[in-house]
Design a protein around this motif. Structure first.
Motif, mmCIF file in Angstrom:
data_model
loop_
_atom_site.group_PDB
_atom_site.id
_atom_site.type_symbol
_atom_site.label_atom_id
_atom_site.label_comp_id
_atom_site.label_asym_id
_atom_site.label_seq_id
_atom_site.Cartn_x
_atom_site.Cartn_y
_atom_site.Cartn_z
ATOM 1 N N VAL A 40 0.855 -1.187 0.000
ATOM 2 C CA VAL A 40 0.000 0.000 0.000
ATOM 3 C C VAL A 40 0.888 1.233 0.000
ATOM 4 O O VAL A 40 1.844 1.318 0.768
ATOM 5 C CB VAL A 40 -0.954 0.001 1.215
ATOM 6 N N ILE A 41 0.588 2.163 -0.898
ATOM 7 C CA ILE A 41 1.325 3.424 -0.965
ATOM 8 C C ILE A 41 0.368 4.562 -0.640
ATOM 9 O O ILE A 41 -0.709 4.664 -1.232
ATOM 10 C CB ILE A 41 1.922 3.644 -2.374
ATOM 11 N N CYS A 42 0.753 5.374 0.323
ATOM 12 C CA CYS A 42 -0.049 6.552 0.640
ATOM 13 C C CYS A 42 0.862 7.770 0.589
ATOM 14 O O CYS A 42 2.078 7.647 0.431
ATOM 15 C CB CYS A 42 -0.726 6.396 2.002
ATOM 16 N N GLY A 43 0.265 8.926 0.729
ATOM 17 C CA GLY A 43 1.059 10.150 0.692
ATOM 18 C C GLY A 43 0.228 11.288 0.147
ATOM 19 O O GLY A 43 -0.798 11.058 -0.479
ATOM 20 N N GLU A 171 -5.884 4.718 -6.294
ATOM 21 C CA GLU A 171 -6.986 5.304 -5.526
ATOM 22 C C GLU A 171 -8.352 4.793 -6.018
ATOM 23 O O GLU A 171 -9.218 5.579 -6.421
ATOM 24 C CB GLU A 171 -6.919 6.838 -5.586
ATOM 25 N N PRO A 172 -8.541 3.472 -5.973
ATOM 26 C CA PRO A 172 -9.744 2.885 -6.583
ATOM 27 C C PRO A 172 -11.044 3.262 -5.904
ATOM 28 O O PRO A 172 -12.106 3.106 -6.504
ATOM 29 C CB PRO A 172 -9.495 1.372 -6.454
ATOM 30 N N ILE A 199 -0.173 -3.670 -5.907
ATOM 31 C CA ILE A 199 0.333 -2.381 -5.422
ATOM 32 C C ILE A 199 -0.880 -1.452 -5.412
ATOM 33 O O ILE A 199 -1.507 -1.236 -6.455
ATOM 34 C CB ILE A 199 1.423 -1.794 -6.329
ATOM 35 N N VAL A 200 -1.195 -0.956 -4.256
ATOM 36 C CA VAL A 200 -2.435 -0.199 -4.103
ATOM 37 C C VAL A 200 -2.123 1.192 -3.560
ATOM 38 O O VAL A 200 -1.616 1.328 -2.444
ATOM 39 C CB VAL A 200 -3.399 -0.920 -3.126
ATOM 40 N N VAL A 201 -2.408 2.200 -4.361
ATOM 41 C CA VAL A 201 -2.343 3.565 -3.849
ATOM 42 C C VAL A 201 -3.699 3.867 -3.229
ATOM 43 O O VAL A 201 -4.729 3.811 -3.912
ATOM 44 C CB VAL A 201 -2.040 4.575 -4.982
ATOM 45 N N THR A 202 -3.709 4.098 -1.954
ATOM 46 C CA THR A 202 -4.981 4.360 -1.275
ATOM 47 C C THR A 202 -4.735 5.043 0.060
ATOM 48 O O THR A 202 -3.645 4.937 0.629
ATOM 49 C CB THR A 202 -5.773 3.044 -1.030
ATOM 50 N N HIS A 203 -5.753 5.735 0.515
ATOM 51 C CA HIS A 203 -5.711 6.275 1.869
ATOM 52 C C HIS A 203 -6.648 5.512 2.786
ATOM 53 O O HIS A 203 -6.935 5.951 3.897
ATOM 54 C CB HIS A 203 -6.032 7.777 1.849
ATOM 55 N N GLU A 204 -7.123 4.361 2.310
ATOM 56 C CA GLU A 204 -7.984 3.506 3.136
ATOM 57 C C GLU A 204 -7.095 2.707 4.080
ATOM 58 O O GLU A 204 -6.625 1.616 3.760
ATOM 59 C CB GLU A 204 -8.812 2.563 2.252
ATOM 60 N N MET A 205 -6.842 3.251 5.227
ATOM 61 C CA MET A 205 -5.872 2.647 6.122
ATOM 62 C C MET A 205 -6.390 1.368 6.773
ATOM 63 O O MET A 205 -5.603 0.515 7.181
ATOM 64 C CB MET A 205 -5.417 3.676 7.166
ATOM 65 N N PHE A 244 1.156 13.324 8.299
ATOM 66 C CA PHE A 244 0.183 12.810 7.322
ATOM 67 C C PHE A 244 -0.839 11.905 8.011
ATOM 68 O O PHE A 244 -2.047 12.044 7.814
ATOM 69 C CB PHE A 244 0.923 12.053 6.219
ATOM 70 N N LEU A 245 -0.343 10.998 8.826
ATOM 71 C CA LEU A 245 -1.260 10.065 9.516
ATOM 72 C C LEU A 245 -2.209 10.821 10.443
ATOM 73 O O LEU A 245 -3.389 10.483 10.546
ATOM 74 C CB LEU A 245 -0.476 9.004 10.288
ATOM 75 N N SER A 246 -1.693 11.855 11.078
ATOM 76 C CA SER A 246 -2.557 12.603 12.004
ATOM 77 C C SER A 246 -3.670 13.318 11.230
ATOM 78 O O SER A 246 -4.736 13.582 11.775
ATOM 79 C CB SER A 246 -1.736 13.617 12.808
ATOM 80 N N GLN A 247 -3.416 13.589 9.964
ATOM 81 C CA GLN A 247 -4.438 14.282 9.154
ATOM 82 C C GLN A 247 -5.487 13.335 8.600
ATOM 83 O O GLN A 247 -6.624 13.744 8.357
ATOM 84 C CB GLN A 247 -3.775 15.038 8.007
ATOM 85 N N ILE A 248 -5.086 12.079 8.338
ATOM 86 C CA ILE A 248 -6.064 11.192 7.678
ATOM 87 C C ILE A 248 -6.699 10.187 8.616
ATOM 88 O O ILE A 248 -7.725 9.620 8.287
ATOM 89 C CB ILE A 248 -5.473 10.448 6.458
ATOM 90 N N LEU A 249 -6.104 9.929 9.772
ATOM 91 C CA LEU A 249 -6.686 8.875 10.625
ATOM 92 C C LEU A 249 -7.724 9.458 11.578
ATOM 93 O O LEU A 249 -7.707 10.616 11.923
ATOM 94 C CB LEU A 249 -5.588 8.159 11.402
#
Ligand code: ADP
Ligand code: MG
Length: 249
Positions: A40-43, A171-172, A199-205, A244-249
Motif C-alpha cells: 500500500v502506498i499513501c502520501g 486510488e480505486p 500495489i495499491v495507492v490508497t488512503h484507506e488505512m 500525514f497520519l494525524s491528518q487522515i486517521l
C-alpha cells in the motif's frame, strides 16, 4: 495479515527518476515487489504516487533508473512493453469503462481482440470474474446504468479477465460515495487473500492494516518510509509520516 508472500521478485525498481519537463517528479525510487505481496502506498496529493505506478506499465516513461517486471526491463522496446502490459492489470480512480459497451462487452474486448480468444470462451471467463466481484446479474447493462461501486467492480473484473500477474490500483475508492467504498474494498481483500500481487495507492488505512505486507509513505517524489502496517501505524518514524497520519486517521 494475509498469507506470506513468495521469495521471488516480480517488480524491481532501481533508482528511478522521472521529470515532467523541468519538474523532477520521481527522485530515486527503489522498490522490490515479491510475488503475492500486497503493498500500500499513501502520501499527499502531488507526491508522485500515480506517476510511480503508471511507470510500471509504461503509461509514463522514466528518464533514469531501471524497472524490471517479471524479468523484462522496461525500455522503448515495444514488444516488451506489450508483454508487460499484458501481465499488469491497472484499476484507476475513474473506472475507465467503455460507456457504449455492455459490462460483458467491456470484459471480453481485451481477451477477444488482444488475446485472440474465441468469444464464447471470453464470455465464460468474463462471467466467472463478474461472479467473483458479485455482479454477474449486471452483465448486460451499460456502465452508466450502474452505481460507482458496481462500475469499479466491473473494472476490477475486466482486469482479471486478462489474467494479470500483478494488479496496480490507483486510488480505486476515492471517487466513490462512502457506502460504496466497502463493496470495492471487500473485493480487493478477497483478491489479496487469494494471493494476487498488488500495489495499491490508497488512503484507506483499514485496508492497509488488514491485508498489506508493507505500507509506504511517499512525499515529494521519494519513498520516505516503508514498514509493516503494525510498525507503520503504531510507530511512524518520520515527522512527515506522523503529520500525514494525524491528518487522515
Ligand atoms: P499523486 O498521485 O501523488 O497525487 P501525481 O503522480 O499525479 O501525484 O503527480 C505528481 C506531480 O507531477 C504533481 O505535481 C503533478 O502536478 C505532476 N504531474 C503529473 N502528471 C503530469 C503531467 N502529465 N505533466 C506535468 N506534470 C504532471
Ligand atoms: Mg494520484
Amino acid at each position: 495479515m494475509v498469507k506470506a508472500y513468495d521469495e521471488d521478485v516480480i517488480v524491481e525498481i532501481v533508482d528511478l527518476h522521472k521529470w515532467f519537463g523541468n519538474f523532477h517528479v520521481l527522485k530515486g525510487i527503489n522498490l522490490k515487489v515479491h510475488r503475492k505481496e500486497i503493498i500500500v502506498i499513501c502520501g499527499p496529493s502531488g507526491s508522485g504516487k500515480s506517476t510511480l505506478i503508471r511507470c510500471i506499465n509504461r503509461l509514463e516513461t522514466h528518464q533514469k533508473g531501471k524497472i524490471i517486471v517479471d524479468g523484462i526491463e522496461l525500455t522503448d522496446n515495444v514488444k516488451n512493453i506489450e508483454k508487460i502490459r499484458s501481465e499488469v492489470g491497472m484499476v484507476f480512480q475513474h473506472f475507465n469503462l467503455f460507456p457504449h459497451l455492455t459490462v460483458l462487452e467491456n470484459l471480453t474486448l481485451g481477451p477477444i481482440w488482444v488475446r485472440k480468444m474465441p468469444r464464447k470462451q471470453a464470455e465464460e471467463i468474463a462471467m466467472h470474474f463478474l461472479e467473483k466481484v458479485h455482479i454477474a446479474d449486471q452483465a448486460h447493462k451499460y456502465p452508466g446504468q450502474l452505481s460507482g461501486g458496481q462500475q469499479q467492480r466491473v473494472a476490477i473484473a475486466r482486469s482479471l479477465c486478462m489474467s494479470p500477474k500483478i494488479m496496480l490500483f490507483d486510488e480505486p475508492t476515492s471517487a466513490l460515495d462512502p457506502e460504496m467504498i466497502k463493496e470495492v474494498l471487500d473485493v480487493m481483500v478477497e483478491l489479496a487473500e487469494e494471493g494476487m500481487t498488488m500495489i495499491v495507492v490508497t488512503h484507506e488505512m483499514g485496508f492497509a492494516k488488514k491485508v498489506a505486507h508493507r505500507v509506504m509513505f511517499m512525499d515529494e517524489g521519494v519513498i520516505v518510509e516503508s514498514n509493516t502496517p503494525e510498525e507503520f501505524f503504531s510507530n511512524p518514524r518520520h515527522e512527515r509520516t506522523k503529520l500525514f497520519l494525524s491528518q487522515i486517521l
